[in-house]
Design a protein around this motif. Structure first.
Motif, PDB file in Angstrom:
ATOM      1  N   PRO A  57       0.761  -1.089   0.023  1.00 44.33           N
ATOM      2  CA  PRO A  57       0.123  -0.027  -0.032  1.00 44.33           C
ATOM      3  C   PRO A  57       0.874   1.168  -0.060  1.00 44.33           C
ATOM      4  CG  PRO A  57      -0.535  -1.415   1.918  1.00 44.33           C
ATOM      5  CD  PRO A  57       0.642  -1.971   1.243  1.00 44.33           C
ATOM      6  N   PRO A  58       0.555   2.350  -0.807  1.00 45.03           N
ATOM      7  CA  PRO A  58       1.252   3.570  -0.733  1.00 45.03           C
ATOM      8  C   PRO A  58       1.084   4.102   0.359  1.00 45.03           C
ATOM      9  CG  PRO A  58      -0.653   3.791  -2.141  1.00 45.03           C
ATOM     10  CD  PRO A  58      -0.916   2.348  -1.718  1.00 45.03           C
ATOM     11  N   GLY A  66     -10.276   1.873 -13.169  1.00 40.53           N
ATOM     12  CA  GLY A  66     -11.626   2.353 -13.916  1.00 40.53           C
ATOM     13  C   GLY A  66     -12.052   3.525 -13.124  1.00 40.53           C
ATOM     14  N   GLY A  67     -10.896   4.353 -12.968  1.00 43.90           N
ATOM     15  CA  GLY A  67     -11.537   5.952 -12.314  1.00 43.90           C
ATOM     16  C   GLY A  67     -12.032   5.778 -10.773  1.00 43.90           C
ATOM     17  N   ARG A  68     -12.055   4.469 -10.332  1.00 43.83           N
ATOM     18  CA  ARG A  68     -12.574   4.328  -8.741  1.00 43.83           C
ATOM     19  C   ARG A  68     -11.284   4.304  -7.982  1.00 43.83           C
ATOM     20  NH1 ARG A  68     -17.843   0.790  -8.581  1.00 43.83           N
ATOM     21  NH2 ARG A  68     -19.002   1.988  -9.905  1.00 43.83           N
ATOM     22  N   ASP A  69     -11.359   4.856  -6.866  1.00 40.31           N
ATOM     23  CA  ASP A  69     -10.372   4.978  -5.680  1.00 40.31           C
ATOM     24  C   ASP A  69     -10.197   3.476  -5.289  1.00 40.31           C
ATOM     25  OD1 ASP A  69      -8.487   5.215  -3.799  1.00 40.31           O
ATOM     26  OD2 ASP A  69      -9.145   7.201  -3.571  1.00 40.31           O
ATOM     27  N   VAL A  70      -9.082   2.784  -5.449  1.00 40.63           N
ATOM     28  CA  VAL A  70      -8.736   1.481  -4.847  1.00 40.63           C
ATOM     29  C   VAL A  70      -7.662   1.482  -4.076  1.00 40.63           C
ATOM     30  CG1 VAL A  70     -10.239   0.093  -6.614  1.00 40.63           C
ATOM     31  CG2 VAL A  70      -7.766   0.572  -7.003  1.00 40.63           C
ATOM     32  N   THR A  71      -7.168   2.720  -3.529  1.00 41.68           N
ATOM     33  CA  THR A  71      -6.039   2.736  -2.669  1.00 41.68           C
ATOM     34  C   THR A  71      -6.348   1.921  -1.523  1.00 41.68           C
ATOM     35  OG1 THR A  71      -5.912   5.112  -3.498  1.00 41.68           O
ATOM     36  CG2 THR A  71      -4.473   4.432  -1.595  1.00 41.68           C
ATOM     37  N   GLY A  72      -5.301   1.216  -1.016  1.00 46.27           N
ATOM     38  CA  GLY A  72      -5.550   0.307   0.141  1.00 46.27           C
ATOM     39  C   GLY A  72      -6.207  -0.841  -0.138  1.00 46.27           C
ATOM     40  N   ALA A  73      -6.744  -1.405  -1.218  1.00 48.49           N
ATOM     41  CA  ALA A  73      -7.685  -2.326  -1.534  1.00 48.49           C
ATOM     42  C   ALA A  73      -6.725  -3.653  -1.364  1.00 48.49           C
ATOM     43  CB  ALA A  73      -8.103  -2.242  -3.045  1.00 48.49           C
ATOM     44  N   HIS A  76      -5.992  -9.421  -3.135  1.00 47.06           N
ATOM     45  CA  HIS A  76      -7.154 -10.565  -3.704  1.00 47.06           C
ATOM     46  C   HIS A  76      -8.325  -9.821  -4.231  1.00 47.06           C
ATOM     47  CE1 HIS A  76      -9.543 -10.068   0.082  1.00 47.06           C
ATOM     48  NE2 HIS A  76      -8.335 -10.112   0.563  1.00 47.06           N
ATOM     49  N   ASP A  77      -8.492  -8.621  -3.479  1.00 45.86           N
ATOM     50  CA  ASP A  77      -9.579  -7.704  -4.030  1.00 45.86           C
ATOM     51  C   ASP A  77      -9.259  -7.164  -5.473  1.00 45.86           C
ATOM     52  OD1 ASP A  77     -11.557  -7.936  -2.138  1.00 45.86           O
ATOM     53  OD2 ASP A  77     -10.648  -6.265  -1.082  1.00 45.86           O
ATOM     54  N   LEU A  78      -8.117  -6.582  -5.531  1.00 45.69           N
ATOM     55  CA  LEU A  78      -7.592  -6.163  -7.070  1.00 45.69           C
ATOM     56  C   LEU A  78      -7.542  -7.201  -7.835  1.00 45.69           C
ATOM     57  CD1 LEU A  78      -5.122  -3.337  -5.723  1.00 45.69           C
ATOM     58  CD2 LEU A  78      -7.420  -3.025  -6.785  1.00 45.69           C
ATOM     59  N   ALA A  79      -7.192  -8.361  -7.632  1.00 43.56           N
ATOM     60  CA  ALA A  79      -6.858  -9.592  -8.590  1.00 43.56           C
ATOM     61  C   ALA A  79      -8.486  -9.843  -9.099  1.00 43.56           C
ATOM     62  CB  ALA A  79      -6.189 -11.015  -7.697  1.00 43.56           C
ATOM     63  N   ARG A  80      -9.441  -9.718  -8.013  1.00 43.08           N
ATOM     64  CA  ARG A  80     -10.872 -10.076  -8.687  1.00 43.08           C
ATOM     65  C   ARG A  80     -11.321  -9.130  -9.485  1.00 43.08           C
ATOM     66  NH1 ARG A  80     -13.255 -10.327  -3.564  1.00 43.08           N
ATOM     67  NH2 ARG A  80     -12.283 -12.115  -3.119  1.00 43.08           N
TER      68      ARG A  80
END
Ligand code: ATP
Length: 236
Positions: A57-58, A66-73, A76-80
């Motif tokens: 995590p940064p 896709g324009g959505r903030d996924v910082t901290g995801a 496995h969430d990002l893989a999905r």
């Protein structure tokens, strides 16, 4: 870049313990494009990919998908969500056969035949070696297997760490042909390499990372001479 990025790092800082290794990285990759991230040893290329995959995590800044903030995801969430990292060193299981390495990917819900057929159609060399343990494959074949395993997850974003490492130029150019084809099918590809020569031929956009900062980014052609002179030796 003109195309809206599918994956984007905005002003990303990343650190290990107290040591900051990325100092405000801005980088994006659009669907159907290949972005090359180049730079010398220790510049922070792998860390950039680890941030993009949610593994690291940064410390600050944002990761957008896709324009959505996924910082901290979580990874496995990002893989999905379609982010697939193929790490340096390929990450295949050396004691398992090529077939079993592929069949592990049926966890994605795909059938055995579909996974195998898709992989073998793209990489016929793997079909010939289906029963062979992955550890006995050549480096290029192992990289094909790693790509085939990644593609079985049907990624929207493919993060490739030093695909060319330790491989002969002819093998690298064949793998790059596949990378181009993968992008043509709509995948956003972020490809990290230390040496520039061949990757600039297939990239739509290139960025140069030095000591954790993007020193320059733009069209690969514009960067070629500069890269050659500044960071990557005359072979670029
Ligand atoms: P290479 O081409 O050598 O893989 P790179 O550009 O991919 O280099 P990174 O692996 O991202 O660079 O490393 C960036 C900096 O962070 C380096 O100084 C490295 O020593 C440091 N670093 C990387 N991983 C860790 C870690 N797990 N703990 C502490 N420091 C780390």
């Amino acid at each position: 870049m003109n195309d809206r990025p599918l994956l984007e790092l905005r002003d990303v800082r990343a650190a290990y313990e107290q040591i900051t290794v990325l100092h405000g990285v801005d980088l994006g990759v659009a669907a159907g494009k290949v972005v090359a991230l180049l730079g010398p040893n220790g510049a922070g290329k792998t860390t950039t990919l680890r941030v993009a995959a949610g593994i690291h995590p940064p410390a600050s800044g944002r990761l957008l998908l896709g324009g959505r903030d996924v910082t901290g995801a979580a990874p496995h969430d990002l893989a999905r969500k379609g982010v697939c990292l193929i790490p340096e060193g390929r990450g295949v299981f050396p004691n398992l056969s090529v077939r079993d390495n592929l069949l592990m990917m049926t966890f994605t819900g795909r059938g055995r035949e579909e996974v195998e057929e898709t992989a073998f159609a793209r990489f016929p060399a793997l079909a010939e070696r289906a029963g062979q343990t992955a550890g006995t494959l050549s480096g290029g074949e192992q990289q094909m297997l790693a790509l085939a395993r990644g593609l079985a997850t049907d990624p929207a974003v493919l993060l490739l760490d030093e695909l060319s490492m330790g491989l002969a130029p002819l093998i690298v150019s064949r793998l790059y042909e596949q990378v181009t084809e993968i992008a043509r099918q709509g995948v956003a590809v972020l490809l990290v390499e230390q040496f520039a020569a061949a990757v600039l031929d297939i990239a739509d956009h290139a960025a140069v990372l030095v000591r954790g900062r993007i020193e320059r980014q733009g069209a690969p052609g514009e960067l070629r001479t500069e890269l050659s002179a500044l960071y990557l030796g005359s072979s670029a």
